[in-house]
Write a protein that holds these residues in place. Sequence first.
Motif, PDB file in Angstrom:
ATOM      1  N   HIS A 438      29.174   8.307  17.070  1.00 18.56           N
ATOM      2  CA  HIS A 438      28.816   6.977  17.279  1.00 18.56           C
ATOM      3  C   HIS A 438      27.534   6.941  16.225  1.00 18.56           C
ATOM      4  O   HIS A 438      26.790   7.744  16.082  1.00 18.56           O
ATOM      5  N   THR A 463      34.307   5.119  19.098  1.00 17.64           N
ATOM      6  CA  THR A 463      33.388   5.538  19.636  1.00 17.64           C
ATOM      7  C   THR A 463      32.544   4.584  20.280  1.00 17.64           C
ATOM      8  O   THR A 463      31.910   4.615  21.579  1.00 17.64           O
ATOM      9  N   GLY A 595      30.664   9.585  21.658  1.00 15.48           N
ATOM     10  CA  GLY A 595      30.315   8.037  21.908  1.00 15.48           C
ATOM     11  C   GLY A 595      29.155   7.953  22.771  1.00 15.48           C
ATOM     12  O   GLY A 595      28.652   6.701  22.863  1.00 15.48           O
TER      13      GLY A 595
END
Length: 638
Positions: A438, A463, A595
Amino acid sequence: MQASSTAFEIPLSRGEDLGALRYAFDAASTPDKLAAGTVATLRTPGGDQRVTIERVDDKRITLAAMMPIDPTGAPIALVLAPWFLYDRLIEALGGIGDHHAVDRALTLFGKGSHARTPTPLVRAHAGLDASQRAAVQLCSDSDLAFVWGPPGTGKTMTLASVIEELLAQGKRILLASTTNAAIDQVLAKIAHRPWFAAGETIRLGRSEAETFGTELGEIVQRLHGAYRGTLERLRARVGEADMLIRTARALAGELTVATAPQQSLFASGPLALRAGSLARVFSAGLADELAKRSARDQAKALEHRGARLERVRTLAKARIAELAAKDRELEARIVAEARMVVCTLTNAYLSPLMADQRFDVLIAEEAGMATLPPLFYAACLCRERVIVVGDPRQLPPIVQSDDEMVKRAIGRNIFDVTVPDPERSEVVAMLGVQYRMHPAIGSLVGELFYSGRLIHGADPEATIAIAERAPFPGQAVVVVDTQGRTTCERSAKGTSRVNLGSAEVTAGLAFEAVSGGSTSVAVITPYAAQAAEIRKLLAARGIGDAVECSTIHRFQGRECDVVIIDLVDAAPMRQSALLADAPNLLNVSISRARGKLVIVADVDYFTTTAPTGIVAALLAAAQRVPSAASPARALAET
């Protein structure tokens, strides 16, 4: 190592004599250290002797001995010393001579000049980004190249393209790594490429992962499969002959007294064997016939039977030895004809098959973790160029000594030795786009460890979807501040550390992640004792199988959707040097998350005890990330 550790034994069974002082056994276990080329001690009822492991096929091992042994004796064990790899490494380094590419190894270590000749790429390498393609070009042009692969930047994919390009240019490659896991990843990446051919790529050593037909033993078995059945039948015949010979000798022993001259006029007559006993050695019909004869006749029959069985066993062993020799010859030929040999750096100097092999190119994968002497030796096997693949900002080599000479000669990574300033070196190609994390996590990693040079190319939908799940829905980076409410102490078993309070918080967060629908969750911590404690808590919550929990060292090279890091350290103990002096360790820990990254820490403890330390910098940066929760909110939500 000799002062702090002891040798260990591996029980052996089902021994057979292959001839020419070679013996085969079943091993009770086959640890990684049990590899072809290993020198060990064979402990037998007749005494101890040094042996060399020639083959390891699953749990069947073949040994070359110095003196004859009885493989049927019991107990028999293989004794391995943990320091034997260093003994063999010293031996290998001592054997370096004019027939080795010493100049290439010296260039790798920054002690020689390198050359770069622009070379048009043979392959198209579609799908590579600009930084990845530049890395392939550098590896094609330069006789010394460092591919710097930060987390998630497609290092393995780039390496696959480098291999494809060099093979297309007609180069012979030695691909060596510190671990089998890294080799597994490379093979998995190249195995489905159109140019990949298992017979041209040979893997030395064993792996639990898929080897895609490259493992040397598999290839030998495939090519020599026609007589594998014959070999098994011969081994069965030898085993049966051994058993019958022992039985015949035992029966003959029973007749010894019966056939001895009578000691007096009143002694009993000779006692012959009954048919049931004789049937253990002869066919039923012949046993019935012999039972009617005298003890002396039976003794003669047993003697003849034993002699015939000895001849059968000798002939079978000779045939087994012949087939085993053909296997060894085939192995040597397969390796010699391979266009690429894949192995650990240890096997590069340990395997007898590698002693006479020479290559055009060395590709050292995960080289940042490699100790220096094996790298030097592997480079000596390669005539034209050396390509180093790794990340100097992740875990360094592991050494088991605090001695400064050891740390300098073995513990430094090759990047620090040759390209101490990799950002400005002409032989370094850095992969600049991370496809794993992310953007909030990637920004944290890039800011702290890569001078802000990472570009974020991960799939935003994937993500963000991970970040939307619990714990802390919608946030990709969270610092959970325990605010002095936990206590760190030394574990009951050694020098590791535990913090029961932070372990409870961490396990609770993992439970939230699993309950929230995350199927890829990891908990990592610097200390083995804390990892063990958290595993207990995860099991108690019924999610022990749903969450990976290990130390940071064991998690390098892995990744998960959700990563929860427990930093453990807290009052009344001082901050551990394991954290205070280990930016690479922290880089590995936070870059595993795709994520969602959750850091459990006593923030004030770290900022007070070491305000300029790397942990304080990490926590401050994590709290500045736009999506990060404030410490107070994180604690309240927990």
